[in-house]
Design an enzyme around this catalytic site. Structure first.
Site, PDB file in Angstrom:
ATOM      1  N   SER A 110       0.815  -1.218   0.000  1.00 31.78           N
ATOM      2  CA  SER A 110       0.000   0.000   0.000  1.00 31.78           C
ATOM      3  C   SER A 110       0.851   1.271   0.000  1.00 31.78           C
ATOM      4  CB  SER A 110      -0.940   0.009   1.209  1.00 31.78           C
ATOM      5  OG  SER A 110      -0.206  -0.080   2.402  1.00 31.78           O
ATOM      6  N   CYS A 111       2.164   1.148   0.235  1.00 35.77           N
ATOM      7  CA  CYS A 111       3.007   2.358   0.241  1.00 35.77           C
ATOM      8  C   CYS A 111       3.292   2.875  -1.172  1.00 35.77           C
ATOM      9  CB  CYS A 111       4.293   2.145   1.016  1.00 35.77           C
ATOM     10  SG  CYS A 111       5.460   1.061   0.220  1.00 35.77           S
ATOM     11  N   TYR A 138      11.299   1.662  -1.461  1.00 30.58           N
ATOM     12  CA  TYR A 138      10.498   0.436  -1.607  1.00 30.58           C
ATOM     13  C   TYR A 138       9.321   0.701  -2.549  1.00 30.58           C
ATOM     14  CZ  TYR A 138       7.864  -3.676   0.014  1.00 30.58           C
ATOM     15  OH  TYR A 138       7.180  -4.860   0.088  1.00 30.58           O
ATOM     16  N   ASN A 167      -0.852  -3.271   5.207  1.00 33.08           N
ATOM     17  CA  ASN A 167       0.164  -3.685   6.197  1.00 33.08           C
ATOM     18  C   ASN A 167      -0.184  -5.064   6.757  1.00 33.08           C
ATOM     19  OD1 ASN A 167       0.769  -0.864   5.897  1.00 33.08           O
ATOM     20  ND2 ASN A 167       1.742  -0.897   7.903  1.00 33.08           N
ATOM     21  N   LEU A 168       0.787  -5.965   6.750  1.00 30.86           N
ATOM     22  CA  LEU A 168       0.539  -7.363   7.118  1.00 30.86           C
ATOM     23  C   LEU A 168       1.210  -7.728   8.436  1.00 30.86           C
ATOM     24  CD1 LEU A 168       1.403  -8.765   3.587  1.00 30.86           C
ATOM     25  CD2 LEU A 168      -0.913  -8.513   4.550  1.00 30.86           C
ATOM     26  N   ASP A 271       6.869   9.168  12.417  1.00 30.65           N
ATOM     27  CA  ASP A 271       5.498   8.663  12.287  1.00 30.65           C
ATOM     28  C   ASP A 271       5.277   8.003  10.930  1.00 30.65           C
ATOM     29  OD1 ASP A 271       4.222   9.143  14.669  1.00 30.65           O
ATOM     30  OD2 ASP A 271       3.430  11.107  14.085  1.00 30.65           O
TER      31      ASP A 271
HETATM   32  O1  GFB Z   1       5.086  -0.797  10.491  1.00 31.64           O
HETATM   33  P1  GFB Z   1       5.910   0.404  10.263  1.00 31.64           P
HETATM   34  O2  GFB Z   1       7.374   0.281  10.547  1.00 31.64           O
HETATM   35  O3  GFB Z   1       5.774   0.892   8.780  1.00 31.64           O
HETATM   36  O4  GFB Z   1       5.380   1.615  11.186  1.00 31.64           O
HETATM   37  P2  GFB Z   1       4.864   1.874   7.876  1.00 31.64           P
HETATM   38  C1  GFB Z   1       4.027   1.940  11.284  1.00 31.64           C
HETATM   39  C2  GFB Z   1       3.816   3.005  12.340  1.00 31.64           C
HETATM   40  O5  GFB Z   1       4.059   2.427  13.622  1.00 31.64           O
HETATM   41  C3  GFB Z   1       4.730   4.238  12.241  1.00 31.64           C
HETATM   42  C4  GFB Z   1       4.883   3.291  14.394  1.00 31.64           C
HETATM   43  O6  GFB Z   1       3.967   5.386  12.562  1.00 31.64           O
HETATM   44  C5  GFB Z   1       5.767   3.966  13.338  1.00 31.64           C
HETATM   45  O7  GFB Z   1       6.355   5.146  13.851  1.00 31.64           O
HETATM   46  N1  GFB Z   1       5.606   2.540  15.413  1.00 31.64           N
HETATM   47  C6  GFB Z   1       5.422   2.676  16.754  1.00 31.64           C
HETATM   48  C7  GFB Z   1       6.560   1.620  15.213  1.00 31.64           C
HETATM   49  N2  GFB Z   1       6.269   1.898  17.426  1.00 31.64           N
HETATM   50  C8  GFB Z   1       6.987   1.209  16.497  1.00 31.64           C
HETATM   51  C9  GFB Z   1       8.031   0.233  16.603  1.00 31.64           C
HETATM   52  O8  GFB Z   1       8.478  -0.154  17.675  1.00 31.64           O
HETATM   53  N3  GFB Z   1       8.503  -0.267  15.411  1.00 31.64           N
HETATM   54  C10 GFB Z   1       8.035   0.166  14.189  1.00 31.64           C
HETATM   55  N4  GFB Z   1       8.551  -0.388  13.070  1.00 31.64           N
HETATM   56  N5  GFB Z   1       7.065   1.099  14.082  1.00 31.64           N
HETATM   57  C11 GFB Z   1       6.002   0.443   6.071  1.00 31.64           C
HETATM   58  C12 GFB Z   1       7.016   0.738   5.006  1.00 31.64           C
HETATM   59  O9  GFB Z   1       5.556   1.681   6.490  1.00 31.64           O
HETATM   60  O10 GFB Z   1       4.889  -0.273   5.640  1.00 31.64           O
HETATM   61  C13 GFB Z   1       7.255  -0.420   4.128  1.00 31.64           C
HETATM   62  O11 GFB Z   1       8.190   1.186   5.636  1.00 31.64           O
HETATM   63  C14 GFB Z   1       5.981  -1.152   3.744  1.00 31.64           C
HETATM   64  O12 GFB Z   1       7.928   0.037   2.997  1.00 31.64           O
HETATM   65  C15 GFB Z   1       5.122  -1.436   4.943  1.00 31.64           C
HETATM   66  O13 GFB Z   1       5.246  -0.418   2.803  1.00 31.64           O
HETATM   67  C16 GFB Z   1       3.836  -2.114   4.625  1.00 31.64           C
HETATM   68  O14 GFB Z   1       3.435   1.410   7.834  1.00 31.64           O
HETATM   69  O15 GFB Z   1       5.065   3.298   8.271  1.00 31.64           O
END
Ligand code: GFB
Length: 313
Positions: A110-111, A138, A167-168, A271
């Site tokens: 979805s990104c 990506y 997101n999965l 974020d």
């Molecule tokens: O899942 P995530 O890393 O990816 O982060 P995206 C989603 C949200 O969760 C962000 C918050 O707002 C992060 O700041 N978050 C809070 C955290 N605590 C945490 C933590 O401990 N770890 C992480 N990782 N996040 C991804 C893309 O985006 O989505 C990829 O980077 C891909 O390319 C994937 O498209 C599906 O949803 O922001």
């Protein structure tokens, strides 16, 4: 309707979270799935991919292989996310085209949609605005993959299709705190906070961003449905239609693992995109629907994670 019966199916990336869920789903239906040995096939190497495809002759290919990771991994390894994903999709599609497969399904994310796309994001929102910078590497690779699949349809008349999952999460996820997505990271943090008796657990960013989460077994079910029922130029969204804030999902995870303490928001962490809800109306109108509610899905992911930790201990 395209029948998978008797087909030689290759799930490229069969050891990843998505690939292994799809292999489980296909095996349940009695389909044989080709599984190259670990280390025998590097998908970023064109010759290796061509040789393997030539020798194994799949007639259905699912491109579930990708360099994936959460918001911090995207920022830390932009070359891996752009270069490796371009190589993987280009090599697999070229080899599949050369051998003349009956069907290929490419998986994106979805990104691919603009950072401030109108919500919910329909397929037509693609390339209508600037991308979210935190995962542009990506996203560009995945957009190239969608266009490449379309190019093969147009130039060579091949049945290549693309699906864009939301997101999965689920069994086989990456639980490394720096490189993972939010759900496995928060699950691990909640477990550690529970076990150490901590008063709070850290959540990156403000907790305000909204995300749409799908259990990977629902995705696997949708992919089989699409292989059997979808053949068109345009990519198709695969989502649940429900969104939650990061703070809400942190509380749900706390509930699932039994951590009742507070959430501490770390503003030094990004974020990312403020909201990412897909319009999956096209898929729903075809008669497919997700089955796993978020709380149940999180409980399932936790059970698998706890089991894998016990096995390793
Ligand atoms: O899942 P995530 O890393 O990816 O982060 P995206 C989603 C949200 O969760 C962000 C918050 O707002 C992060 O700041 N978050 C809070 C955290 N605590 C945490 C933590 O401990 N770890 C992480 N990782 N996040 C991804 C893309 O985006 O989505 C990829 O980077 C891909 O390319 C994937 O498209 C599906 O949803 O922001």
């Amino acid at each position: 309707m395209f029948s998978l019966a008797g087909r030689r199916i290759w799930v490229a990336g069969h050891r990843g979270m998505v690939g292994s869920a799809l292999v489980r789903r296909l095996a349940r239906d009695g389909h044989a799935v080709l599984a190259p040995d670990r280390g025998a096939l590097d998908l970023t190497r064109q010759q290796q991919v061509e040789d393997w495809v030539d020798a194994n002759r799949p007639d259905v290919v699912v491109v579930a292989a990708a360099r994936v990771g959460g918001i911090a991994a995207n920022a830390a390894r932009p070359v891996d996310f752009l270069h490796d994903n371009l190589m993987i999709e280009a090599n697999v599609m070229a080899a599949a085209a050369k051998t003349g497969v009956a069907k290929l399904l490419f998986l994106g994310s979805s990104c691919i949609y603009p950072r401030l796309a109108q919500q919910p994001m329909a397929e037509a929102a693609l390339l209508t605005g600037p991308l979210e910078p935190s995962n542009q590497w990506y996203a560009i690779a995945k957009i190239a993959g969608i266009l490449l699949a379309q190019a093969y349809r147009q130039q060579h008349g091949l049945d290549f299709i693309s699906a864009m999952p939301t997101n999965l999460y689920g069994p086989g996820d990456n639980y490394d705190l720096e490189s993972s997505h939010v759900i496995p990271a928060l699950m691990r943090k909640a477990i550690e906070a529970r076990d150490s008796g901590a008063e709070s657990m850290t959540v990156w960013g403000s907790g305000a961003p909204l995300r749409e989460f799908m259990h990977v077994d629902d995705l696997a079910d949708a992919l089989v449905f699409l292989l059997e029922n979808y053949s068109a130029v345009e990519h198709i969204n695969v989502g649940t239609g429900s969104e939650v804030s990061i703070a809400e999902v942190a509380r749900l995870i706390g509930d699932v693992v039994g951590f009742t303490g507070a959430l501490a928001f770390d503003a030094s962490r990004p974020d990312g995109t403020p909201r990412k809800l897909m319009d999956s109306g096209k898929l729903l109108a075809m008669g497919w629907a997700p089955r796993i509610a978020l709380h149940d899905g999180l409980a399932d992911a936790y059970a698998h994670f706890a089991e894998s930790v016990q096995l390793r201990a």
